[in-house]
Design a protein around this motif. Structure first.
Motif, PDB file in Angstrom:
ATOM      1  N   ARG B  28       0.910  -1.261  -0.138  1.00 57.01           N
ATOM      2  CA  ARG B  28       0.152  -0.147   0.002  1.00 57.01           C
ATOM      3  C   ARG B  28       0.985   1.159   0.076  1.00 57.01           C
ATOM      4  N   TYR B  29       1.823   1.305   0.765  1.00 56.40           N
ATOM      5  CA  TYR B  29       2.845   2.442   1.038  1.00 56.40           C
ATOM      6  C   TYR B  29       3.558   2.530  -0.329  1.00 56.40           C
ATOM      7  N   ALA B  30       3.953   1.558  -0.970  1.00 58.46           N
ATOM      8  CA  ALA B  30       4.651   1.752  -2.068  1.00 58.46           C
ATOM      9  C   ALA B  30       4.087   1.933  -3.241  1.00 58.46           C
ATOM     10  N   LEU B  31       2.615   1.629  -3.413  1.00 58.82           N
ATOM     11  CA  LEU B  31       1.936   2.158  -4.478  1.00 58.82           C
ATOM     12  C   LEU B  31       1.592   3.618  -4.595  1.00 58.82           C
ATOM     13  N   GLY B  32       1.315   3.968  -3.040  1.00 59.25           N
ATOM     14  CA  GLY B  32       0.920   5.379  -2.891  1.00 59.25           C
ATOM     15  C   GLY B  32       2.322   6.442  -3.208  1.00 59.25           C
ATOM     16  N   GLY B  33       3.335   5.895  -2.654  1.00 55.89           N
ATOM     17  CA  GLY B  33       4.512   6.330  -2.936  1.00 55.89           C
ATOM     18  C   GLY B  33       4.945   6.666  -4.304  1.00 55.89           C
ATOM     19  N   ALA B 195      10.683   8.532   2.492  1.00 54.23           N
ATOM     20  CA  ALA B 195       9.497   8.467   3.459  1.00 54.23           C
ATOM     21  C   ALA B 195       8.783   7.176   3.489  1.00 54.23           C
ATOM     22  N   VAL B 196       8.605   6.549   2.106  1.00 53.73           N
ATOM     23  CA  VAL B 196       7.964   5.230   1.962  1.00 53.73           C
ATOM     24  C   VAL B 196       8.549   4.197   3.166  1.00 53.73           C
ATOM     25  N   SER B 197      10.035   4.413   2.783  1.00 51.00           N
ATOM     26  CA  SER B 197      10.759   3.304   3.408  1.00 51.00           C
ATOM     27  C   SER B 197      10.546   3.430   4.928  1.00 51.00           C
ATOM     28  N   LYS B 198      10.511   4.684   5.528  1.00 56.56           N
ATOM     29  CA  LYS B 198      10.473   5.007   6.768  1.00 56.56           C
ATOM     30  C   LYS B 198       9.066   4.444   7.525  1.00 56.56           C
ATOM     31  N   ALA B 199       7.962   4.785   6.582  1.00 55.10           N
ATOM     32  CA  ALA B 199       6.827   4.472   7.068  1.00 55.10           C
ATOM     33  C   ALA B 199       6.552   3.087   7.308  1.00 55.10           C
ATOM     34  N   ILE B 200       7.018   2.192   6.359  1.00 54.69           N
ATOM     35  CA  ILE B 200       6.839   0.805   6.316  1.00 54.69           C
ATOM     36  C   ILE B 200       8.000   0.049   7.628  1.00 54.69           C
ATOM     37  N   TRP B 201       8.964   0.815   7.437  1.00 58.82           N
ATOM     38  CA  TRP B 201       9.790   0.250   8.880  1.00 58.82           C
ATOM     39  C   TRP B 201       9.310   0.592  10.108  1.00 58.82           C
ATOM     40  N   ASP B 202       8.561   1.724  10.356  1.00 54.65           N
ATOM     41  CA  ASP B 202       7.881   2.029  11.603  1.00 54.65           C
ATOM     42  C   ASP B 202       6.597   0.935  11.772  1.00 54.65           C
ATOM     43  N   ILE B 203       6.140   0.622  10.775  1.00 61.99           N
ATOM     44  CA  ILE B 203       5.011  -0.565  11.064  1.00 61.99           C
ATOM     45  C   ILE B 203       5.580  -1.715  11.359  1.00 61.99           C
ATOM     46  N   GLU B 204       6.581  -2.040  10.675  1.00 60.34           N
ATOM     47  CA  GLU B 204       7.325  -3.278  10.816  1.00 60.34           C
ATOM     48  C   GLU B 204       7.837  -3.475  12.461  1.00 60.34           C
TER      49      GLU B 204
END
Lengths: 107, 216
Positions: B28-33, B195-204
């Motif tokens: 989701r984040y990657a597609l939005g990004g 920002a995409v990587s950071k958002a995913i990292w935070d969720i993980e």
């Protein structure tokens, strides 16, 4: 954005001033595109760089690499240096403290 | 081709015509990004370390990009790239469906429906024309296995495939180990990608903490 082109020996110096944001990046690309040989970007008067500015720098660097010519930057404002460092661009670009040392290094 | 289309092509399992499973939040984040990155390359938005800036609100004329551009243009607050990555991720299902529909329309994929146990309908997307898929894979490999300065589109696609774990599907474990420093280097180069990587990292990280509450 102010861009002055100066030939110093075998090196073309672009003295760049202003914000390297989306509009500035367009002007910068237009000014530098077509330049051949060794290029020095003196960015003493650039105090802001955005993603668009980074892309413009990257494209100029790729053009120089394609011509097997050197590209360097000098006189980085602390904010610009921070952005280049955070985005990893310092690993791809030759950076000098000032114009004199850059010109000496570029021959 | 937009980044969302390239992402869906890279996710496709050529043999079965099904999309590989990657963590839902990361896709989701990657597609939005990817949509934000397309808007940046279309000179509609710009970013710095603190904020995302509207450069030009003129619609691109692309239904994948224009709804988000309209949202950004209508917003009166100053927001960072992370905010807009999360906002764009909220439209990920529509982005995914539109990207797939475009690939079918272009004749890259074919949409087929099968029945599982004669009852459940399953959809597959066999690859019809492999040219675009090969081209995007080749671009990725050329950047990862060289030390040249990558181009803007190359940086973006590497940010995206790394963010949602597709690289593991494209490369062997040994190759992954070899290219990891290069991926680290390239993915920092795009501020929206960061920002995409950071958002995913935070969720993980929050999921890992929830699974092991003793970890601080």
């Amino acid at each position: 954005m102010n861009i002055e082109k100066i030939t110093q020996g075998a090196v073309t110096v672009f003295a760049v001033g202003g914000r390297l944001d989306a509009p500035g990046a367009r002007q910068f690309r237009e000014a530098v595109s077509g330049a051949v040989g060794r290029i020095l970007l003196d960015v003493a008067d650039v105090d802001y760089i955005s993603s668009a500015g980074l892309r413009a720098l990257m494209e100029v660097q790729r053009d120089s690499a394609a011509q097997e010519e050197a590209l360097a930057l000098c006189n980085l404002h602390p904010h610009v240096r921070d952005v280049l460092k955070a985005s990893g661009f310092l690993g791809f670009l030759a950076v000098h403290e000032d114009r004199a040392s850059a010109l000496e290094s570029m021959g | 081709m937009r980044f969302a289309e390239e992402m869906m092509l890279l996710l496709l399992d050529d043999e079965g015509g099904k999309f590989r499973r990657v963590p839902e939040w990361s896709l989701r984040y990657a597609l939005g990004g990817g949509v934000l990155m397309d808007l940046a390359l279309e000179d509609r938005i710009d970013t710095d370390l603190e904020s995302l800036i509207l450069v030009d609100s003129t619609p691109v004329g692309d239904s994948l990009l224009d709804p988000l551009l309209a949202d950004i243009a209508a917003d009166t607050e100053s927001r960072d790239a992370r905010f807009w990555v999360e906002r764009a991720a909220g439209r990920a299902s529509e982005i995914r469906e539109e990207a797939i529909a475009r690939l079918v329309e272009r004749g890259v994929l074919e949409r087929t429906e099968d029945r599982f146990l004669w009852v459940f309908r399953t959809r597959r997307y066999p690859l019809v024309d492999g040219h675009a898929e090969r081209e995007v894979k080749l671009r990725i490999m050329e950047v990862l296995f060289s030390d040249e300065v990558p181009g803007p589109r190359d940086i973006v696609i590497i940010c995206l495939v790394d963010a949602c774990g597709i690289l593991k599907e494209l490369l062997s474990a040994r190759e992954i180990a070899h290219v990891t420093p290069r991926v680290e280097q390239v993915r920092k180069m795009d501020l929206i990608g960061r920002a995409v990587s950071k958002a995913i990292w935070d969720i993980e990280t929050s999921l890992a903490r929830a699974a092991q509450p003793h970890i601080v």
